[in-house]
Design a protein around this motif. Sequence first.
Motif, PDB file in Angstrom:
ATOM      1  N   CYS A   1       0.830  -1.216   0.000  1.00  0.00           N
ATOM      2  CA  CYS A   1       0.000   0.000   0.000  1.00  0.00           C
ATOM      3  C   CYS A   1       0.862   1.262   0.000  1.00  0.00           C
ATOM      4  CB  CYS A   1      -0.936   0.002   1.204  1.00  0.00           C
ATOM      5  SG  CYS A   1      -2.254  -1.188   1.008  1.00  0.00           S
ATOM      6  N   GLY A   2       1.986   1.202   0.702  1.00  0.00           N
ATOM      7  CA  GLY A   2       2.912   2.343   0.704  1.00  0.00           C
ATOM      8  C   GLY A   2       3.428   2.633  -0.705  1.00  0.00           C
ATOM      9  N   GLU A   3       3.737   1.562  -1.444  1.00  0.00           N
ATOM     10  CA  GLU A   3       4.210   1.723  -2.834  1.00  0.00           C
ATOM     11  C   GLU A   3       3.113   2.346  -3.705  1.00  0.00           C
ATOM     12  OE1 GLU A   3       7.334   0.549  -4.218  1.00  0.00           O
ATOM     13  OE2 GLU A   3       7.942   0.372  -2.127  1.00  0.00           O
ATOM     14  N   ILE A   4       1.872   1.894  -3.483  1.00  0.00           N
ATOM     15  CA  ILE A   4       0.749   2.419  -4.281  1.00  0.00           C
ATOM     16  C   ILE A   4       0.494   3.885  -3.911  1.00  0.00           C
ATOM     17  CG2 ILE A   4      -1.735   2.169  -4.734  1.00  0.00           C
ATOM     18  CD1 ILE A   4      -1.352  -0.883  -4.299  1.00  0.00           C
ATOM     19  N   LYS A   5       0.608   4.196  -2.632  1.00  0.00           N
ATOM     20  CA  LYS A   5       0.351   5.584  -2.200  1.00  0.00           C
ATOM     21  C   LYS A   5       1.359   6.548  -2.826  1.00  0.00           C
ATOM     22  CE  LYS A   5      -0.965   8.416   1.723  1.00  0.00           C
ATOM     23  NZ  LYS A   5      -0.212   9.589   1.369  1.00  0.00           N
ATOM     24  N   ALA A   6       2.596   6.092  -2.946  1.00  0.00           N
ATOM     25  CA  ALA A   6       3.629   6.962  -3.537  1.00  0.00           C
ATOM     26  C   ALA A   6       3.249   7.359  -4.964  1.00  0.00           C
ATOM     27  CB  ALA A   6       4.978   6.238  -3.522  1.00  0.00           C
ATOM     28  N   VAL A   7       2.542   6.464  -5.660  1.00  0.00           N
ATOM     29  CA  VAL A   7       2.120   6.747  -7.036  1.00  0.00           C
ATOM     30  C   VAL A   7       0.830   7.586  -7.038  1.00  0.00           C
ATOM     31  CG1 VAL A   7       1.238   5.622  -9.110  1.00  0.00           C
ATOM     32  CG2 VAL A   7       3.289   4.749  -8.002  1.00  0.00           C
ATOM     33  N   ALA A   8      -0.079   7.255  -6.133  1.00  0.00           N
ATOM     34  CA  ALA A   8      -1.320   8.041  -6.031  1.00  0.00           C
ATOM     35  C   ALA A   8      -0.999   9.497  -5.683  1.00  0.00           C
ATOM     36  CB  ALA A   8      -2.242   7.430  -4.978  1.00  0.00           C
ATOM     37  N   ASP A   9       0.027   9.707  -4.867  1.00  0.00           N
ATOM     38  CA  ASP A   9       0.414  11.068  -4.464  1.00  0.00           C
ATOM     39  C   ASP A   9       0.940  11.903  -5.641  1.00  0.00           C
ATOM     40  OD1 ASP A   9      -0.379  10.607  -1.883  1.00  0.00           O
ATOM     41  OD2 ASP A   9       1.646  10.256  -1.092  1.00  0.00           O
ATOM     42  N   LEU A  10       1.293  11.205  -6.748  1.00  0.00           N
ATOM     43  CA  LEU A  10       1.721  11.930  -7.957  1.00  0.00           C
ATOM     44  C   LEU A  10       0.517  12.369  -8.785  1.00  0.00           C
ATOM     45  CD1 LEU A  10       4.625   9.579  -9.200  1.00  0.00           C
ATOM     46  CD2 LEU A  10       4.864  11.736  -7.951  1.00  0.00           C
ATOM     47  N   GLY A  11      -0.683  11.970  -8.350  1.00  0.00           N
ATOM     48  CA  GLY A  11      -1.896  12.334  -9.097  1.00  0.00           C
ATOM     49  C   GLY A  11      -2.299  11.286 -10.123  1.00  0.00           C
ATOM     50  N   VAL A  12      -1.663  10.118 -10.079  1.00  0.00           N
ATOM     51  CA  VAL A  12      -1.987   9.050 -11.041  1.00  0.00           C
ATOM     52  C   VAL A  12      -3.275   8.350 -10.605  1.00  0.00           C
ATOM     53  CG1 VAL A  12      -1.154   6.875 -12.043  1.00  0.00           C
ATOM     54  CG2 VAL A  12       0.459   8.737 -11.563  1.00  0.00           C
ATOM     55  N   GLU A  13      -4.163   8.086 -11.569  1.00  0.00           N
ATOM     56  CA  GLU A  13      -5.406   7.366 -11.270  1.00  0.00           C
ATOM     57  C   GLU A  13      -5.122   5.867 -11.361  1.00  0.00           C
ATOM     58  OE1 GLU A  13      -8.055  10.996 -13.186  1.00  0.00           O
ATOM     59  OE2 GLU A  13      -8.284   8.981 -14.015  1.00  0.00           O
ATOM     60  N   ILE A  14      -5.552   5.139 -10.321  1.00  0.00           N
ATOM     61  CA  ILE A  14      -5.118   3.736 -10.191  1.00  0.00           C
ATOM     62  C   ILE A  14      -6.303   2.782 -10.055  1.00  0.00           C
ATOM     63  CG2 ILE A  14      -3.668   2.139  -8.863  1.00  0.00           C
ATOM     64  CD1 ILE A  14      -2.279   4.692  -7.683  1.00  0.00           C
ATOM     65  N   GLY A  15      -6.411   1.868 -11.022  1.00  0.00           N
ATOM     66  CA  GLY A  15      -7.314   0.724 -10.880  1.00  0.00           C
ATOM     67  C   GLY A  15      -6.454  -0.479 -10.529  1.00  0.00           C
ATOM     68  N   VAL A  16      -6.969  -1.349  -9.655  1.00  0.00           N
ATOM     69  CA  VAL A  16      -6.193  -2.517  -9.223  1.00  0.00           C
ATOM     70  C   VAL A  16      -7.012  -3.786  -9.454  1.00  0.00           C
ATOM     71  CG1 VAL A  16      -5.046  -3.665  -7.277  1.00  0.00           C
ATOM     72  CG2 VAL A  16      -5.057  -1.162  -7.400  1.00  0.00           C
ATOM     73  N   VAL A  17      -6.382  -4.783 -10.049  1.00  0.00           N
ATOM     74  CA  VAL A  17      -6.959  -6.135 -10.088  1.00  0.00           C
ATOM     75  C   VAL A  17      -6.045  -7.002  -9.237  1.00  0.00           C
ATOM     76  CG1 VAL A  17      -7.343  -8.188 -11.518  1.00  0.00           C
ATOM     77  CG2 VAL A  17      -8.112  -5.942 -12.322  1.00  0.00           C
TER      78      VAL A  17
ATOM     79  N   ALA B   1     -16.938   3.224 -11.707  1.00  0.00           N
ATOM     80  CA  ALA B   1     -15.498   3.020 -11.478  1.00  0.00           C
ATOM     81  C   ALA B   1     -14.704   4.200 -12.052  1.00  0.00           C
ATOM     82  CB  ALA B   1     -15.049   1.709 -12.121  1.00  0.00           C
ATOM     83  N   ILE B   2     -15.077   4.613 -13.242  1.00  0.00           N
ATOM     84  CA  ILE B   2     -14.353   5.730 -13.872  1.00  0.00           C
ATOM     85  C   ILE B   2     -14.557   7.016 -13.064  1.00  0.00           C
ATOM     86  CG2 ILE B   2     -14.297   7.199 -15.955  1.00  0.00           C
ATOM     87  CD1 ILE B   2     -14.766   4.593 -17.584  1.00  0.00           C
ATOM     88  N   ARG B   3     -15.761   7.202 -12.551  1.00  0.00           N
ATOM     89  CA  ARG B   3     -15.991   8.408 -11.735  1.00  0.00           C
ATOM     90  C   ARG B   3     -15.131   8.386 -10.473  1.00  0.00           C
ATOM     91  NH1 ARG B   3     -21.325   8.336 -11.338  1.00  0.00           N
ATOM     92  NH2 ARG B   3     -21.577   7.998  -9.116  1.00  0.00           N
ATOM     93  N   TYR B   4     -15.062   7.224  -9.826  1.00  0.00           N
ATOM     94  CA  TYR B   4     -14.200   7.110  -8.634  1.00  0.00           C
ATOM     95  C   TYR B   4     -12.751   7.466  -8.981  1.00  0.00           C
ATOM     96  CZ  TYR B   4     -17.713   4.491  -5.876  1.00  0.00           C
ATOM     97  OH  TYR B   4     -18.819   4.104  -5.171  1.00  0.00           O
ATOM     98  N   LEU B   5     -12.291   6.965 -10.121  1.00  0.00           N
ATOM     99  CA  LEU B   5     -10.897   7.250 -10.524  1.00  0.00           C
ATOM    100  C   LEU B   5     -10.697   8.748 -10.703  1.00  0.00           C
ATOM    101  CD1 LEU B   5     -10.401   4.359 -13.126  1.00  0.00           C
ATOM    102  CD2 LEU B   5      -9.294   4.534 -10.891  1.00  0.00           C
ATOM    103  N   GLU B   6     -11.683   9.386 -11.362  1.00  0.00           N
ATOM    104  CA  GLU B   6     -11.575  10.843 -11.585  1.00  0.00           C
ATOM    105  C   GLU B   6     -11.579  11.609 -10.265  1.00  0.00           C
ATOM    106  OE1 GLU B   6     -13.775  10.773 -15.981  1.00  0.00           O
ATOM    107  OE2 GLU B   6     -14.921  11.310 -14.188  1.00  0.00           O
TER     108      GLU B   6
END
Length: 238
Positions: A35-51, A119-124
């Motif tokens: 989750c820490g690795e994912i947060k580092a990317v989310a903090d850059l403003g990247v929209e993230i879907g995960v499977v 899902a797309i709205r959540y990402l936005e």
Amino acid sequence: MTTPKYKRILLKLSGEALMGTDAYGINPKVIGEICGEIKAVADLGVEIGVVIGGGNIFRGMAGTATGMDRATADYMGMLATVMNAMALSDAMRQCGLNARVQSALNIEQVVEPYIRGKAIRYLEEGKVVIFGAGTGNPFFTTDTAAALRGSEIGAEIVLKATKVDGIYTADPKKDPAATRYDKISFNDAISQNLAVMDATAFALCRDQKLPINVFSIFKAGALKRVVCGEDEGTLVYC
Ligand SMILES: Nc1ncnc2c1ncn2[C@@H]1O[C@H](COP(=O)(O)OP(=O)(O)OP(=O)(O)O)[C@@H](O)[C@H]1O
Ligand SMILES: O=c1ccn([C@@H]2O[C@H](COP(=O)(O)O)[C@@H](O)[C@H]2O)c(=O)[nH]1
């Protein structure tokens, strides 16, 4: 400030990676680190879907080895991915990420059903969307679910975060002489039967012109480096 190369990504997380060094299940320390690795990317403003996969809990093919009906075993495998999705969502909450789980199988008392527009709205809105239950169909895998959801949400790349650091000429866990590709075309990956990902997933991504990058989830900072366009793992291209 680090600039991401991609605005929206689909991250395929290995179920087995969640075990860490345990024999089974979800290791709390490992899921927290992921989750820490994912947060580092989310903090850059990247929209993230995960499977997320389910190999740490149940794999359909393992069920059939004991004589179980394949479709029944596969549904059990899909339910295992929902448990992983819920655990991941909770671990994300604990590390300050806002996440939503959507399931391809309807279990509405537990998680939301998969609805593409929502899902797309959540990402936005900056929420991480975790897609559980794979494609919702037996005889498929979560790799194919990643290719499918990645195509549906308009992701620019599928990132397969797994236990090995890229695609090799053969399974590196079985063949120590195998060498890693920096990049490989979809057609070569399919024709060489490289089992790091199933052929259905490769073919769908190829047809949708959706590149894949395979990298190690255990290498600190690797996810962020891939997202920032740095040389990491193996790129699969059209
Ligand atoms: N040519 C190859 N290059 C790299 N890895 C390979 C190759 N062939 C087979 N593998 C194996 O594929 C594995 C990754 O795929 P696998 O589907 O088992 O895991 P996953 O998708 O990461 O996990 P899960 O199914 O639990 O979500 C690697 O751990 C590696 O051992
Ligand atoms: O679309 C799907 C996705 C998964 N399954 C079943 O779940 C397990 C776990 O998924 P992994 O991709 O292996 O981690 C898989 O082995 C299948 O049994 C499915 O049927 N359909």
